[in-house]
Design a protein around this motif. Structure first.
Motif, mmCIF file in Angstrom:
data_model
loop_
_atom_site.group_PDB
_atom_site.id
_atom_site.type_symbol
_atom_site.label_atom_id
_atom_site.label_comp_id
_atom_site.label_asym_id
_atom_site.label_seq_id
_atom_site.Cartn_x
_atom_site.Cartn_y
_atom_site.Cartn_z
ATOM 1 N N ARG A 196 -6.468 -23.363 -10.303
ATOM 2 C CA ARG A 196 -5.633 -22.653 -11.274
ATOM 3 C C ARG A 196 -4.651 -23.600 -11.954
ATOM 4 N N ALA A 197 -4.052 -24.491 -11.165
ATOM 5 C CA ALA A 197 -3.129 -25.463 -11.763
ATOM 6 C C ALA A 197 -3.850 -26.302 -12.808
ATOM 7 N N ALA A 198 -5.080 -26.723 -12.488
ATOM 8 C CA ALA A 198 -5.850 -27.569 -13.403
ATOM 9 C C ALA A 198 -6.289 -26.804 -14.648
ATOM 10 N N ARG A 199 -6.723 -25.565 -14.468
ATOM 11 C CA ARG A 199 -7.251 -24.788 -15.600
ATOM 12 C C ARG A 199 -6.146 -24.235 -16.493
ATOM 13 N N LYS B 40 -8.389 -31.174 -6.259
ATOM 14 C CA LYS B 40 -9.536 -30.267 -6.140
ATOM 15 C C LYS B 40 -10.780 -31.081 -5.815
ATOM 16 N N GLY B 41 -10.920 -32.236 -6.475
ATOM 17 C CA GLY B 41 -12.023 -33.128 -6.146
ATOM 18 C C GLY B 41 -11.955 -33.615 -4.713
ATOM 19 N N GLN C 100 -14.888 -34.958 -14.763
ATOM 20 C CA GLN C 100 -14.060 -34.161 -15.673
ATOM 21 C C GLN C 100 -12.687 -34.802 -15.856
ATOM 22 N N TYR C 101 -12.141 -35.343 -14.757
ATOM 23 C CA TYR C 101 -10.842 -36.017 -14.857
ATOM 24 C C TYR C 101 -10.934 -37.215 -15.799
ATOM 25 N N ILE D 115 -6.820 -42.381 -12.879
ATOM 26 C CA ILE D 115 -8.083 -42.719 -13.538
ATOM 27 C C ILE D 115 -8.874 -43.760 -12.766
ATOM 28 N N ASP D 116 -8.216 -44.786 -12.225
ATOM 29 C CA ASP D 116 -8.955 -45.800 -11.463
ATOM 30 C C ASP D 116 -9.597 -45.187 -10.226
ATOM 31 N N GLY D 117 -8.822 -44.376 -9.506
ATOM 32 C CA GLY D 117 -9.357 -43.721 -8.319
ATOM 33 C C GLY D 117 -10.472 -42.751 -8.644
#
Length: 245
Positions: free
Chosen positions: A110-113, A128-129, A147-148, A158-160
């Motif tokens: 929900r936080a992401a969406r 979530k991943g 998606q990230y 982003i690197d991770g």
């Protein structure tokens, strides 16, 4: 060496000061809750900001059930308030800390969406991943991390995210896809305008190394980045020697 001692001493002082401040804040919030609760232990409805502040204080001190009690008040009474993003993320993150990954996912999702333009939204997608990885849902985790990379090409994680895609695909037995992401990650690293420090190419050596090793070896890439930032020749040579070994 003297400079290093000064830095370590300063860090210790800062850590001690933070712990004292955190303990003081926690005691204050506990006192307020005791005073505000009804005889049957019910927490009254306060302002959204107050619930968020108290909930975050509990969260920062790993008092997760108490934190969630305040966040639930926000869910129930202030569903359109800006504090929702933090309440959702910290609720999900608290379950993550407790290794209740399945419980964490709905809140992180929900936080992401619902709040994709906030740091809570970015972190929600990342964790979530991570939850899916820990549940063994590696293909789903790879999709989430991909998606990230699409939504947040300059995000904090982003690197991770690139490394996690490769790890998740390998865990899922999709080695060809993982190798494609190895190539893609190398290309991103070559073309991205990072400009973090002059020694960044040194860190790229550790990226290529980490990509070919197990998940546990990724810490060396993080160390390499920090060495670049500090431009520390002595530590750089130590890590380089470990790499060659």
């Amino acid at each position: 060496m003297k400079q290093l001692r000064i830095i370590l001493f300063s860090l210790l002082l800062c850590s001690a000061a933070f712990c004292q401040q955190s303990d003081s804040a926690l005691r204050g919030v506990i006192g307020k809750d005791r005073s505000d609760k009804s005889k049957d232990g019910e927490l009254p409805t306060l302002s959204a900001a107050e619930h968020l502040q108290r909930g975050q204080t509990y969260f920062d001190n790993r008092q997760f059930p108490q934190a969630r009690e305040h966040f639930q008040k926000i869910f129930d009474n202030y569903p359109t308030d800006p504090s929702m993003s933090g309440a959702l993320f910290m609720t999900g993150r608290s379950y993550y800390w407790e290794r209740e990954y399945a419980k964490a996912i709905p809140f992180l999702d929900r936080a992401a969406r619902e709040y994709p333009g906030t740091k809570d939204g970015r972190e929600g997608l990342n964790f979530k991943g991570a939850c899916n990885v820990r549940l063994g849902n590696n293909e789903e985790a790879a999709k989430i991390y991909e998606q990230y990379t699409i939504m947040y090409p300059t995000g904090e994680r982003i690197d991770g995210a690139h490394l996690n895609i490769i790890d998740a695909l390998r865990e899922a037995g999709k080695y060809d896809e993982a190798n494609l992401w190895v190539d893609k990650t190398h290309e991103v690293r070559r073309t991205a305008d990072r400009d973090e420090c002059d020694a960044r190419p040194f860190a790229d050596v550790y990226l290529s190394w980490a990509l070919e090793r197990s998940r546990s070896d990724r810490c060396y890439y993080a160390v390499a980045i920090e060495v670049c930032r500090l431009n520390d020749e002595s530590r750089r040579s130590q890590i380089s020697s470990r790499h060659r070994a």
